[in-house]
Every structure is written in structure tokens, then in C-alpha cells.
Write an enzyme that holds these catalytic residues in place. Sequence first.
Site, PDB file in Angstrom:
ATOM      1  N   CYS A  68       0.815  -1.190   0.000  1.00  0.00           N
ATOM      2  CA  CYS A  68       0.000   0.000   0.000  1.00  0.00           C
ATOM      3  C   CYS A  68       0.849   1.240   0.000  1.00  0.00           C
ATOM      4  CB  CYS A  68      -0.892   0.001   1.225  1.00  0.00           C
ATOM      5  SG  CYS A  68      -2.332   0.985   0.918  1.00  0.00           S
ATOM      6  N   CYS A 100       3.164   2.442   2.708  1.00  0.00           N
ATOM      7  CA  CYS A 100       4.454   1.808   2.982  1.00  0.00           C
ATOM      8  C   CYS A 100       5.594   2.552   2.321  1.00  0.00           C
ATOM      9  CB  CYS A 100       4.473   0.382   2.439  1.00  0.00           C
ATOM     10  SG  CYS A 100       2.973  -0.519   2.712  1.00  0.00           S
ATOM     11  N   ASP A 113      16.551  27.474 -30.585  1.00  0.00           N
ATOM     12  CA  ASP A 113      17.783  27.883 -31.222  1.00  0.00           C
ATOM     13  C   ASP A 113      17.535  27.799 -32.727  1.00  0.00           C
ATOM     14  OD1 ASP A 113      20.559  28.418 -31.420  1.00  0.00           O
ATOM     15  OD2 ASP A 113      20.869  26.306 -31.915  1.00  0.00           O
ATOM     16  N   ASP A 133      20.359  22.087 -30.035  1.00  0.00           N
ATOM     17  CA  ASP A 133      21.011  20.855 -30.473  1.00  0.00           C
ATOM     18  C   ASP A 133      21.832  20.214 -29.356  1.00  0.00           C
ATOM     19  OD1 ASP A 133      23.093  22.614 -30.455  1.00  0.00           O
ATOM     20  OD2 ASP A 133      23.210  22.794 -32.633  1.00  0.00           O
ATOM     21  N   ASP A 141      24.406  24.687 -26.940  1.00  0.00           N
ATOM     22  CA  ASP A 141      23.306  25.326 -26.216  1.00  0.00           C
ATOM     23  C   ASP A 141      23.170  24.797 -24.797  1.00  0.00           C
ATOM     24  OD1 ASP A 141      22.658  26.566 -28.647  1.00  0.00           O
ATOM     25  OD2 ASP A 141      21.552  24.780 -29.242  1.00  0.00           O
TER      26      ASP A 141
HETATM   27  P1  ADP Z   1      24.344  30.420 -34.202  1.00  0.00           P
HETATM   28  O1  ADP Z   1      23.163  30.907 -33.479  1.00  0.00           O
HETATM   29  O2  ADP Z   1      24.079  30.319 -35.658  1.00  0.00           O
HETATM   30  O3  ADP Z   1      24.932  29.183 -33.620  1.00  0.00           O
HETATM   31  P2  ADP Z   1      26.895  31.754 -33.528  1.00  0.00           P
HETATM   32  O4  ADP Z   1      26.844  32.556 -32.302  1.00  0.00           O
HETATM   33  O5  ADP Z   1      27.655  30.488 -33.517  1.00  0.00           O
HETATM   34  O6  ADP Z   1      25.435  31.595 -34.101  1.00  0.00           O
HETATM   35  O7  ADP Z   1      27.537  32.698 -34.667  1.00  0.00           O
HETATM   36  C1  ADP Z   1      27.004  33.985 -34.953  1.00  0.00           C
HETATM   37  C2  ADP Z   1      27.549  34.538 -36.222  1.00  0.00           C
HETATM   38  O8  ADP Z   1      28.962  34.721 -36.137  1.00  0.00           O
HETATM   39  C3  ADP Z   1      27.347  33.669 -37.425  1.00  0.00           C
HETATM   40  O9  ADP Z   1      26.100  33.898 -38.017  1.00  0.00           O
HETATM   41  C4  ADP Z   1      28.502  34.096 -38.333  1.00  0.00           C
HETATM   42  O10 ADP Z   1      28.155  35.241 -39.043  1.00  0.00           O
HETATM   43  C5  ADP Z   1      29.595  34.417 -37.371  1.00  0.00           C
HETATM   44  N1  ADP Z   1      30.482  33.277 -37.170  1.00  0.00           N
HETATM   45  C6  ADP Z   1      30.634  32.547 -36.070  1.00  0.00           C
HETATM   46  N2  ADP Z   1      31.557  31.587 -36.236  1.00  0.00           N
HETATM   47  C7  ADP Z   1      32.001  31.704 -37.502  1.00  0.00           C
HETATM   48  C8  ADP Z   1      32.950  30.999 -38.309  1.00  0.00           C
HETATM   49  N3  ADP Z   1      33.649  29.947 -37.840  1.00  0.00           N
HETATM   50  N4  ADP Z   1      33.116  31.385 -39.584  1.00  0.00           N
HETATM   51  C9  ADP Z   1      32.447  32.423 -40.067  1.00  0.00           C
HETATM   52  N5  ADP Z   1      31.522  33.114 -39.380  1.00  0.00           N
HETATM   53  C10 ADP Z   1      31.315  32.793 -38.111  1.00  0.00           C
HETATM   54 MG    MG Z   2      24.374  27.290 -32.672  1.00  0.00          MG
END
Ligand code: ADP
Ligand code: MG
Length: 768
Positions: free
Chosen positions: A15, A18, A437, A640, A644
Site C-alpha cells: 500500500c 508503505c 535555437d 542541439d 546550447d
Molecule cells: P548560431 O546561433 O548560428 O549558432 P553563432 O553565435 O555560432 O550563431 O555565430 C554567430 C555569427 O557569427 C554567425 O552567423 C557568423 O556570421 C559568425 N560566425 C561565427 N563563427 C564563424 C565561423 N567559424 N566562420 C564564419 N563566421 C562565423
Molecule cells: Mg548554434
Amino acid sequence: MTARETELRLSGLRCAGCVGKVEKALLAVTGVTEASVNLADRTARVVGTASSDELVSAVENAGFKARFPGTVQSLEDDSFEQQQAQQEADDRRRYHYLLKHSAIALGLGIPLMIWGMVTKQMGVNNLQEQMAWGVVGVVTGLILYFSGGHFFTGLWQSLKHRNANMDTLVALGTGAAWLFSMIVVLFPEWLPANARHVYFEASAMIIGLINLGHALELRARGKTSEAVKRLLGLQTKTARVIRDGKELDIPVQQVHKGDTLRVRPGEKIPVDGRIVGGNSFVDESMLTGEPVPVEKRAGDAITAGTLNKNGSLLFTAEKIGSETTLAQIIALVKKAQSSKMPIARLADKISGIFVPSVILIAMIAAAVWFFAGPEPRVAHVLVVTTTVLIIACPCALGLATPMSVMVGVGKAAELGILIRKGDALQQASKLTTLVLDKTGTITEGRPTVTRIATLEPYTEVELLTLAASLEQGSEHPLAEAIVASAKSRQIALKAIEGFQAIPGHGVSGKVDGQVLLLGNKKLMIDHGFNVESLVDKAEQLAEQGQTPIFMAIDHHLAGIISVSDPIRCDSQAAIKRLHKLGIKVVMLTGDNRLTAQAIARQAGIDEFHAEVLPEDKAAHVQQLQQRLSGKGHKVGMAGDGINDAPALAQSDVGFAIGTGTDVAIESADVTLMGASLHGVADAIELSKATLRNIKQNLFGAFIYNSLGIPIAAGILFPFTGMLLNPVIAGGAMALSSVTVVSNANRLRWFKPSAHKQSHCQSGSPGTV
Ligand code: ADP
Ligand code: MG
């Protein structure tokens, strides 16, 4: 000794009351930090350093029995299946035992009851009746002993340990009826003439009905664990291994990591591994809920339990035994099934104080009837006490929550939704806002290069060569897109020096002695570039939902590489479902405003925040929580699960969206095996259905007890002139648990409101 988590199988736990007692006893053992007992599958989960013997004896001292099947993690070999089989065999034996004894008790009780109803001769007025009822009384006594013996040993145990439980109530109730009747038979002169009534049929009927109720409950309970059985059934027994050039079938437990295995068309994959030869379609629906088979070829990962459709595959074993995704899913589901919701804690608490309160109520009612009631007072006291004791068992109350959680969590697994804790299931039903995201959640997360626009004197190939060489150092999806584009054009990549990632902005470094800067507009402006000449182009691309990436070479602006990450074909439909559920959807992205706006429009999202730095995502979730707190709002987050993680952890319920079976199960409250936002909607709908089911159960159990007790105590007597028959009380109490378990089982038929469109193939446009 290090702290570990262990599982105990309990018995004698009849029950809800318990539950608290066993938990208390376990927590009292030194070294135990957490203990949680699940009434639905009769297990206790204990965290701490105490030895197994200490735990078992603690449970035994509290008046129950415990077995120790091993650590929860030890799914290895067949011990896990053996446990399951053992449990099933035990349940089957107990089911037959209960049925048999129910039949015996009812076999006497029913004819007696009919006799009483037809002849109305249940009194003892002469020697002949005394003799006849004496014989019936002895037979009833034997039945109480043989068919209801477990209640009386329970009574003895509970007296010894001074903890009343359901056995106490049943034993006290039926025992009192029998004892009173025996006094009537042996010493009728002790009682006034109109109280010389026997209640043997009540004792026999109640024992019979309660045994029957337990049998039905046991059977229904078996069904609640079907989800785990289904998952266990996905495990193969044998595997075809290639050793010394020969193929042979061996038990799957004997497969080693690194072995080369073959799966033929139509066979299940035995362990997790990576394909080294052949290609085929693999049906992963049993794990992900995604109906469309996935194409697999050399280099792809395959998962134990999934079904190889058309081709023959050769693969290397990478994860075996308890490491496979399937084994982890099974362990997770089992654990979540027996985890407790906050709402269940409450029910346990109530039922813990219930039994003593009921005994008190029965005593008060008895006193009232004895001192203030009409004649025959002794008979009335007996009927009222018995009926109150019998009807008051809070069994249904204790089963209400764990049963539904068990079925709900199992059903979720069937839909490709892995729930870590019952808690998450309860929270998900209350979500009012969901943060998504963008990349990989709303979009496919596999961006591709679509356009390259250059400024004099650079050519497309030069630009791409330098950009891709630089991006080799980055793990960002955008970087992978640029590298992939270069590779598809057979461009040889060069070495990088001084690579630096600027999170949320871009990357910098040196290739071929040239200083490179690659990233968003903000990065360029921060470095003092005048982007005027490219702004129109960039905005035009962004308005289509593409991400323009600016490039500077040796302090000169050189061009734009545009990358497109299309939204998943079903994101819009899934977001519509979320809106229908009354949930506000908010998109967060590090991408630029215009791109974000275009994607939000395509997906049908009303609020979005662009250019959010990765480290600020969690803060954004927190802000939303604060803005909405006090109004009982809950904020969920779907991402993902890789970059995040902090935001997922900050949210009230974090949903990690996986890509097929390749998921990190440990990362969120809820893990979606399927790569679709529909999974979030499914999970929320299911959690709402589960909560509704729990509330029905609790409501039913509560109404039953709160109406049943006053009626049993005779509150209706002044109006009807009748008392509740103890037999009806026994029937009602048996029925209440059966009803709760059956209602929980209804959740097995839960269907999400919309089905994933099987024609929705996620394909990305070709690389330019
Ligand atoms: P998300 O939300 O797409 O994960 P991030 O914060 O990772 O965004 O990146 C934001 C922006 O910074 C991208 O949209 C891009 O313009 C630029 N960025 C980030 N990392 C890179 C990279 N390795 N090469 C070129 N652009 C980048
Ligand atoms: Mg991202």
C-alpha cells in the site's frame, strides 16, 4: 566506498502508506543520500555508500522484504533480462495465487450472501442456528487463515514495527467481523436479541474481493512496463562475426570492440558500430520514431536494435553491452519510469498519515455509534468500524501518479522521446514559452555555400581557398560548409598560422602570409572596415534567409561568402502545433537580424532575438523566466545540445534535438531522437496527457476516499436508515486500485495530434 546508485526489488509493499516507511528506513542507513521507492514497479532506488546488506536489512527491519539484483548500470550480459524474467515469473505466480484464493473466499462468501439476502436468516436465536453458524464460522476462519493469511501476517508485522498499513486495515476489518460473529455464535446471551447477527459473509467476501482486486491490478501493472519490454526485444541474441576470414554466429555478449560483423538484409543490428563495407537503408523508427529509413554507407554509424533493410553491411563494433545507445535508452527509460514527480511526493505524504488517521476515525465513529446510536448498538459499531477500515485504504492514491508516469515515460520512448525524470514530464505540461535555437533546431543545421561575391582583385577560387583554409581550424557549422564547398571544387587547402575563433563573430588567422578575417558585419566594423560596398549585396542575401559572411584579406575587404541553412521542411508545421498548444515561440540566434527575420517569417515565429552571443543565450532564457515569473509561466528551450547546453540547463525543461540515433543522451531533460521540432510538440502533448491522467487518478482516488469514509461511518444513516454494507466497501476498495491502473493504461493509446509527414524528406540544396 564511493557513492553509487543501486536498485532494490521490494516485496510486501502492499500500500501507498508503505512507500514513506521504506524510504525513511533507507535514508536512516548511514551513507545513504537519496532513496526513492516506486510502488508501481516495487523498486527502491538508493544513492549512497551503504553496502547492499545494510540496505536489505534496513528494509527488513521496517517489516518488508528486499532483494538485490545488482547495480542499475549493470545491464551487461543477460543478467538484466534474467531479472526481468524473474520478475515476470514472480508476478505470474502471485497472480495465480491471488486468483485461487480469491475464488476460495468468494466460493464461500457469495453463497452465504445470497442465503442472507434470500432468507434474511443470519441471526442466532436457537441451538440449531448456533450449531449451523458455528460450522460456517470455523470454515470462514480457515479461509481467513489460508486465503487471507498474508493480511494477518502483515498485521502482525505492522504491530511489531508499529507502522499501520493497508494489511492492518483489511486484517482489522475482516478480523473484527469474524470475531464478533463468533461471539454471537458462542455467547449469544451476551448480546441483545436484535444484535445476534453474524457477518461471516462479509469477512469472506472482503478477503475474496481484495485478493481479486490485487490480481487484476498485478495483471494491469504488467502492461505498464510493455515499453521497456519492447525495447529489450530490440536486442539481438546473436551476431555474425568475421574471424579468420570465416563468418560465424556467436552470442552477442561475446562480441568484442573492434570485431568486424556482418548484418544481412532484414536483420537487426546487434551492436553499435561504423560501416566499413556495403550500403543499405536502415530503419531507425523503433528508436527515433522517424518513419523514413535512413541511407547508410561506409563511414556512417549504425545503432544496435535498428533494422537493416535491403543491403548487406560490414561494420566494426564500437560500442557493446551496456554502452550501446539502446542499452542506455533502456536504462534511462527504466530510471525515469520509477522517478517521482513532485505531485507524487505529495500523494505519498498524504497516504503515510492516512492509515493512522483512518484508525482514529474508525474509533471515533465506533464511540459515537456506541454512546449515541440507536439499537442494536453493538452490531452497528461493528459494521461501521469494519466498513470504515476497509473502505479507507489509500491504495489508489499511492498508485495514481507512479502508474501514469510509468506508462507516460514508456509511451514517450516509443515516440523517440527520452525523458530523464518524471519531474521534466510534469514541467513540460506547464510550458508557456519555448525558446528555439535557430541553427540545427529550426533549420537543418547542415549549411551549404550558395554564393560567393568578390571585390576586385580577388577571384571566387582565391577567396574560397583562403576562407576554407582558415575555417579548417573551426568547428562551427558555417566553417564546415565553407570547407566542404572547397573540397567539392577540389581545392587544396593550405596551412594556417595563429588561428583564432571569436565566438559569435567569426575567425581570424594567417594563411600564406596573408592576414585573414572572416565573419559577420559586426566583426568587420569592430576591426575598422568600411563595409558600404558590400552592404546591399549582404542585405539582399540575408533577406532570403541566407547568412552572408564577410571576408577581409590583408586589411582589405575582399568579398562575401553566402551560406544557406534552409529551415527543416516540417518546422513550420511543428511551430503551428506549438502555437495551438498555447505556447509562445521565441527564436534565439547568433546570426544577423535580417537573416533571422527571414527565417522567423518562414517558420512562422512571432518573436526573435538576433545577434545573441553564445554565452548570452542562457541569460536570455533567464530574462524570459524572470519576465514571466510569478504568473506561473515556465520557459522551455530546444537546442542541439552541443553549444546550447547552458541555455538548456537554465530553462525549466531543456529539449535536446538529436540527429537520428547519434545523440548525447545525458545532455538534457528531454532528448528527442528524431531530428524534428514535431518531437517537442509530441513531448508537450504527451506530458499534458500524462498530467491529465494523473489528475483523473488522484481525483478519483481522493473522491473515493473522501466520500467513502463518511458514508462508511454512517453519515447517511439518519436519512436512509441503512449502513453501508462492508462487502460493498470491500468491492469498492478493490475496484478503486484496478480503476487507477486501468486508467493509467489508457495512456498507451496516446497519439500525437499530427503525424510526421513521411514525404517530408530533409534534403539540402546542392553546393554551388
Ligand atoms: P548560431 O546561433 O548560428 O549558432 P553563432 O553565435 O555560432 O550563431 O555565430 C554567430 C555569427 O557569427 C554567425 O552567423 C557568423 O556570421 C559568425 N560566425 C561565427 N563563427 C564563424 C565561423 N567559424 N566562420 C564564419 N563566421 C562565423
Ligand atoms: Mg548554434
